[in-house]
Design a protein around this motif. Structure first.
Motif, PDB file in Angstrom:
ATOM      1  N   LEU A  98      67.486  25.588  17.390  1.00  8.58           N
ATOM      2  CA  LEU A  98      67.543  27.026  17.632  1.00  8.58           C
ATOM      3  C   LEU A  98      68.040  27.265  19.052  1.00  8.58           C
ATOM      4  O   LEU A  98      67.454  26.787  20.020  1.00  8.58           O
ATOM      5  N   LEU A  99      69.139  27.986  19.130  1.00  3.52           N
ATOM      6  CA  LEU A  99      69.715  28.427  20.405  1.00  3.52           C
ATOM      7  C   LEU A  99      69.519  29.934  20.435  1.00  3.52           C
ATOM      8  O   LEU A  99      70.118  30.649  19.644  1.00  3.52           O
ATOM      9  N   GLY A 100      68.643  30.431  21.308  1.00  2.00           N
ATOM     10  CA  GLY A 100      68.202  31.819  21.212  1.00  2.00           C
ATOM     11  C   GLY A 100      68.798  32.721  22.265  1.00  2.00           C
ATOM     12  O   GLY A 100      68.747  32.420  23.457  1.00  2.00           O
ATOM     13  N   GLU A 101      69.361  33.871  21.822  1.00  2.00           N
ATOM     14  CA  GLU A 101      69.877  34.864  22.757  1.00  2.00           C
ATOM     15  C   GLU A 101      68.750  35.780  23.215  1.00  2.00           C
ATOM     16  O   GLU A 101      68.037  36.366  22.410  1.00  2.00           O
ATOM     17  N   VAL A 102      68.634  35.911  24.512  1.00  2.00           N
ATOM     18  CA  VAL A 102      67.662  36.814  25.113  1.00  2.00           C
ATOM     19  C   VAL A 102      68.415  37.810  25.986  1.00  2.00           C
ATOM     20  O   VAL A 102      69.617  37.681  26.217  1.00  2.00           O
ATOM     21  N   GLU A 103      67.710  38.815  26.492  1.00  2.00           N
ATOM     22  CA  GLU A 103      68.347  39.782  27.383  1.00  2.00           C
ATOM     23  C   GLU A 103      69.058  39.063  28.529  1.00  2.00           C
ATOM     24  O   GLU A 103      68.572  38.062  29.042  1.00  2.00           O
ATOM     25  N   SER A 104      70.179  39.601  28.931  1.00  2.00           N
ATOM     26  CA  SER A 104      71.096  38.861  29.797  1.00  2.00           C
ATOM     27  C   SER A 104      70.565  38.589  31.194  1.00  2.00           C
ATOM     28  O   SER A 104      70.986  37.634  31.842  1.00  2.00           O
ATOM     29  N   ARG A 105      69.676  39.393  31.714  1.00  2.00           N
ATOM     30  CA  ARG A 105      69.219  39.214  33.094  1.00  2.00           C
ATOM     31  C   ARG A 105      67.696  39.090  33.155  1.00  2.00           C
ATOM     32  O   ARG A 105      67.057  39.653  34.031  1.00  2.00           O
ATOM     33  N   LEU A 106      67.142  38.315  32.232  1.00  2.00           N
ATOM     34  CA  LEU A 106      65.694  38.123  32.241  1.00  2.00           C
ATOM     35  C   LEU A 106      65.264  37.360  33.490  1.00  2.00           C
ATOM     36  O   LEU A 106      65.921  36.402  33.906  1.00  2.00           O
ATOM     37  N   PRO A 107      64.146  37.749  34.092  1.00  2.00           N
ATOM     38  CA  PRO A 107      63.583  36.935  35.180  1.00  2.00           C
ATOM     39  C   PRO A 107      63.335  35.516  34.688  1.00  2.00           C
ATOM     40  O   PRO A 107      63.031  35.284  33.513  1.00  2.00           O
ATOM     41  N   ILE A 108      63.457  34.562  35.588  1.00  2.00           N
ATOM     42  CA  ILE A 108      63.352  33.156  35.198  1.00  2.00           C
ATOM     43  C   ILE A 108      62.036  32.853  34.502  1.00  2.00           C
ATOM     44  O   ILE A 108      61.999  32.126  33.499  1.00  2.00           O
ATOM     45  N   ASP A 109      60.927  33.421  34.986  1.00  2.00           N
ATOM     46  CA  ASP A 109      59.630  33.094  34.385  1.00  2.00           C
ATOM     47  C   ASP A 109      59.525  33.596  32.953  1.00  2.00           C
ATOM     48  O   ASP A 109      58.822  33.001  32.131  1.00  2.00           O
TER      49      ASP A 109
END
Length: 533
Positions: free
Chosen positions: A260-271
């Protein structure tokens, strides 16, 4: 051939994104298709990538580039049929390429049978498969949530008197992932494609899957604004991690390391980004959460070094980073950064620790292509002025002909192929030993041949302002990668007692050894460190 055919093949895999509409047209209708992709798989095997990821090819109303899906278990006739898909997978496997497909779990098309049934009445069997809510006291939307594409995230259904939610266009109603029936339906869809032999999924917009049950308003600033990556209620709910664990169990039920390669919001904080791996000792969420920060960070050594150091340190033990330089939603690197900088950026992408993703055509340095108003296809152009994504989705350039070899010359490509074809195409760059294609292939060859560049540790090294440098070390094998992010010449000293053997330069014109590295403007070099004899 892939550099790793074992269970952990994905840990250092180079994944190549194919946008099906734009890769290769086999039937002359001006639109790319699955047989066209199959015909070009030998090129990708020769390039040296390990896997391909196919953007959506499912039956769709095409109201958002194929991400408005009508049937998750079929192929849109525009792209072929299931037999064509099976032939693509079989050909890829013979060439040693793995295949990932897009999974779009957050929403469907408004024409999907599930939604047609859901909106039939408030008591419909699938009513709770989507997110419905009564109007606010003033008759307006239930809360202040915004669609990514602009405007309210709610549309009133006149027939039933309730609003349905859509994180994107109104044509894409959001599924209700708090409903176990939705979860099981999506698991069955995954099994359908896994049974056809794919190696995993790129999962679209996972952080949108759960919404606050109370539908609370997002806190806003004094201008009434909130930033989607930091939203508290519309997305970023902790329960999404558990949903991903459920999807992970599906792929883990198949042999051969399906991922699974998951797309998340583009500028999520690293944590927030790294919590989608799971935790050290329990990496049971995503194999690779997308890290988009290279798309948005300024091309400055200090900013790049700070992020690379912080992100690499935050990735849980046993997991590996992911890196992305371009995709179907953002301007291409050759346009965003510049031609010379795009070459250096490719060196960066393919020498960092972890698993990088290469967007089709970026290995050629393809630029954004201006789209005349009458040729615009992307609905984002109207919804978000200046936000149209067509310029980065134009046809792959196979040769310097009038249709760039994407389709027969009598056909009209679905988007313009653009100018500059005489130098930015596969056929011509194959003949040029210093081309962007030659650089990309050389990087992939070096990466495959040298374990330190695939699996070694990474440590940023202090250099002069304007240079970002890092080491890749595994056992006795040591490399230094250094990039000049400025338009002037800079010197990078090497540690006392060592010399560098130049293995690759972004200019493709260096060989030999050095005790200090003089980097030209926007140049990147890969050196192997050896002790001075």
């Amino acid at each position: 051939m892939p550099c790793d055919t074992g269970h952990d093949w994905w840990r250092s895999a180079v994944i190549y994104q194919v946008y099906p509409r734009s890769f290769a047209d086999s039937n002359g209708d001006g639109v790319g298709d699955l047989p066209g992709i199959t015909s070009r798989l030998p090129y990708l095997a020769d390039l040296g990538v390990d896997a391909i990821w196919l953007s959506p090819f499912y039956p769709s109303a095409h109201e958002d580039g194929g991400y408005d899906i009508i049937d998750f278990r079929d192929v849109d006739p525009l792209f072929g049929n299931l037999d064509d898909f099976d032939a693509l997978v079989a050909r890829a496997k013979r060439l040693g390429l793995r295949v990932l497909v897009d999974l779009v779990p957050n929403h469907t098309s408004r024409h999907h049978p599930w939604f047609l049934e859901s909106r039939a009445s408030r008591t419909a069997a699938r009513r709770n498969w989507y997110i419905w809510a009564d109007p606010a006291k003033d008759g307006g939307p239930p809360n202040n949530w915004r669609a990514v594409t602009g405007g309210s995230a709610w549309t009133l259904d006149e027939a039933t008197g309730q609003y349905y939610m859509h994180s994107f266009f109104a044509a894409q109603p959001d599924l209700n992932w708090r409903n176990p029936n939705v979860r099981e339906a999506m698991a069955e869809i995954m099994r359908f494609w896994l049974d056809r032999g794919i190696d995993g999924f790129r999962v679209d917009m996972i952080d949108y899957l759960l919404k606050d049950e109370a539908l609370r308003d997002e806190p806003v600033d004094d201008k009434g604004w909130y930033d989607h990556p930091l939203a508290k209620y519309q997305l970023n709910q902790w329960g999404v991690v558990d949903i991903m664990r459920g999807l992970r169990r599906v792929v883990d039920g198949y042999p051969g390391a399906r991922i699974l390669l998951g797309e998340v919001e583009s500028r999520l904080p690293i944590d927030v980004l790294v919590r989608y791996y799971g935790t050290a000792g329990q990496l049971d969420v995503l194999h690779l959460p997308f890290n988009f920060w290279l798309l948005f960070l300024p091309w400055q050594s200090a900013a790049l070094e700070r992020f690379i150091t912080d992100y690499d340190a935050a990735v849980p033990e046993g997991a590996v980073p992911n890196w992305v330089l371009g995709n179907h939603d953002v301007p291409r690197p050759a346009t965003r950064l510049g031609v010379a900088q795009a070459r250096a950026a490719m060196v960066l992408l393919l020498t960092l620790r972890g698993a990088p993703v290469v967007y089709y055509g970026d290995e050629l340095g393809m630029p954004n292509v201006p789209i005349p108003p009458e040729r615009i296809q992307d609905p984002w152009s109207a919804a978000l002025p200046g936000g149209g994504r067509d310029p980065a989705r134009t046809p792959m350039r196979w040769n310097g002909g009038p249709t760039a070899g994407f389709c027969p010359e009598h056909a009209v490509p679905w988007l313009p192929v653009g100018d500059g074809l005489e130098t930015v195409n596969v056929e011509d760059q194959r003949q040029d030993p210093r081309s962007m294609l030659a650089l990309t292939k050389a990087l992939l060859t070096l990466r495959r041949a040298r374990p330190a560049l695939r699996d070694g540790s990474l440590r940023c090294i202090q250099g002069p302002p304007g240079i970002i440098a890092f080491s890749r070390v595994l056992h006795e094998e040591r490399f230094l990668v250094a990039l000049n992010t400025t338009d002037g010449t800079l010197d990078m000293p090497l540690p006392p007692g060592t010399v560098g053997v130049v293995r690759l330069s972004s200019a493709m014109d260096r060989t030999g050894t050095c005790s200090a590295l003089r980097l030209r403007a926007h140049e990147a070099c890969v050196l192997e460190w050896v002790h001075r004899s």
